[in-house]
Design a protein around this motif. Sequence first.
Motif, PDB file in Angstrom:
ATOM      1  N   TYR A   1       7.835   3.838   1.451  1.00  0.00           N
ATOM      2  CA  TYR A   1       8.230   4.001   2.844  1.00  0.00           C
ATOM      3  C   TYR A   1       8.743   2.665   3.377  1.00  0.00           C
ATOM      4  CZ  TYR A   1       5.873   8.504   2.653  1.00  0.00           C
ATOM      5  OH  TYR A   1       5.508   9.785   2.329  1.00  0.00           O
TER       6      TYR A   1
ATOM      7  N   THR B   1       0.813  -1.217   0.000  1.00  0.00           N
ATOM      8  CA  THR B   1       0.000   0.000   0.000  1.00  0.00           C
ATOM      9  C   THR B   1       0.847   1.267   0.000  1.00  0.00           C
ATOM     10  OG1 THR B   1      -0.114  -0.169   2.418  1.00  0.00           O
ATOM     11  CG2 THR B   1      -1.921  -1.149   1.135  1.00  0.00           C
ATOM     12  N   SER B   2       2.063   1.201   0.556  1.00  0.00           N
ATOM     13  CA  SER B   2       2.981   2.353   0.559  1.00  0.00           C
ATOM     14  C   SER B   2       4.389   1.841   0.298  1.00  0.00           C
ATOM     15  CB  SER B   2       2.916   3.091   1.891  1.00  0.00           C
ATOM     16  OG  SER B   2       3.132   2.200   2.966  1.00  0.00           O
TER      17      SER B   2
END
Length: 701
Positions: free
Chosen positions: A521, A517-518
């Motif tokens: 990061y 989802t990210s």
Amino acid sequence: MHCCLVLSGLKAAAAMADTMSSLPLQQLIASINTRQLPVVLQVCSGIYFQGSVYELSGSEVCFSTGDLVKVTGLTLISVTCEDTISGQISELPLNPKGVFKQFPEGRRYQSLKDMLGARSQGTGNPGLPFSFISRCELTVDDLVMGPGTVMVAHSVEAPRGEGGTGRMLCRMSGSQGGSVRLVLPLSCQGEFYECFSLQEIMSRAELCRGLFCSVDAIVGAERPLIFRPVYEVEARMHLRKDTVRFPSSLEVDVVEVTDQPDDMAFITPLTLDELLTLPDDTFPATARIVETPTVDHLVQSGWVEELRGNQELILHSKGSVSMALFSSARRIKRQYFLVSEGYGGRFRRRPREFLSVFEVYVASTQAPGLRVTVTRSVQEAEDDVSGLVVGEELEVVGHRIGAQEAQQSNPKQSADVLICRRIEELSDDEEEAEGGAAAAAAAILELPLHWHGFFREVISNNKKYKIKDLCQQFSLPLNVKVVSRDADLAADPLYGISSLRLECVTVETFIQASFPTSPEYCFTIPIRCLSMVVYFTQESLPWPRDEQPVVHVEVVTEVTESFYLEKCRLIYSQQPPPPRPPKHNLSLAVKVTPKPCIREPLADSHPARSANGSEPEEGLRRQSVPCKAKVPLPLPKGPRKPALPSPKTSCKPQQSVQPKGNPYEACRITQGEVQSEDSDHDYESADLIDTIKKMQEFVSY
């Protein structure tokens, strides 16, 4: 532990397996051609229906109904032979001497050329060497071979010239144990049958299912034999990172599902330690967590809570990095952090606190010229050292080790001391009045290392440092404070803490990962802080393969107190313990030796002498016992006396009359003497008498 992962491919294979006939594992393995490996089998049923567990050579093998097994190799370990007439079963050696023929007799060849052509059909290779027999008598170069003679073909020569015939070079076993070389023309006519060795029968699935008999058996009296091979099966199973090995004789029914859809993927689980052994070009890759990892209460960052079973991850890279261990100075809720060298914040040193002279000494060995101030007055008269006053500033000059031979004569000289110089700001008149040598001698202090004190480090500069500079220029541990936060972090957890203690620098192996989802990061997973098992998936990365995305790596990882204590235990366990105080000279100490005393009898407990004036009996004589304090008196015999004395009765104990000639009379201690020796507790006796008087008055009333 057997883990079962249900995929859509497993369900499809199980549905199709229901429509297919199953076979015992040993029979199906025997029918597999090694050239067709790998083969996928599915467990259907058996006498261990819902879970068959086998402990084989220390390796646990577990089968459950519906499991898929991918056979990758077969190794023959034994062969059993069953006589179909008598039912007798025996085990054969792997390389027995002799050959076997098919029962009933197999294909008959009219010539050697026909037999050679049949063996070369399809492959073009006759498969030399091979054995054969002839039912007819053969004569070659005055050599007569009777019917049933076993011959082994080794090579074939091509025909020479036009109209020539080829030849086959063979060998025949002699009667004396040797062998005879034969050259047979391919045009030789007769009745020829193939023979097979045990290894050849086991290697060909079409032969393994047939019946055989010995070549020496008389025609019409053959005894059919069935050969059942036992293989060591090398296979892969779901969620097993190593190769599974088990014998084919397990009583499990299976069915072959090799031709089923390709979505029946065999998963190979990998631990975090095994991921470090993979080549660097393996990353980045997509992976999935098998089970919820065991955190071991060492990491408490926010991303740890999102690591669950079946969670997808993107593994970016692996490696090792130097990280600094910090702890906050809070007393209520302390925090601990692992900070990498890429942290962009700036630190400023803060003074350290020392609770003993030994701690000052350890710090001075790492930082020469250390200066401290006294934060609490210290007075130690027993060491003949002047005390310290709050606010005094001391500079560490050196260290002196006490002499071992002065332990008894002068305990002061035997103690290790820290030599310090008292820093005082004197006016010009005071310096002239005191004199140079006297002032210098008065400024030098020798502080025993075992002293407990309260000191604070004196820091003369306010320079800002990076975390890498702190580790290179100063010896650890250090007290610091973040004065400039890391601009790349949305929320710097170190900024705002009043005081941080830089304990040590450690090298941590890690894996950088992120969530789909990210993906930009990344967080750092310390290998020794997590126990996690993952497997690679075939899903594509969320960015093009040839383009590396710009990622933000987490540089501050919060750890628990358990991690901090374990790391400190490894560091400080190698340091020497603080010194003990010197032993005091006990040569002048008074040694008190307890004297034997005679236990005083109670009044009227027994007569001192008998009625005729003789000495008392042996059982009634006084016994001498060592007396250290109050001696408990024995209970009197005879009628009970009043428990409480009269108020008019004197509390002074009566002196008992001792018999003459008693050898212990000189060292006898009466009750009064014992009571006088315990005069420190006279206030307890006075309170007891007052209490007794009040109780008697209450009873009389």
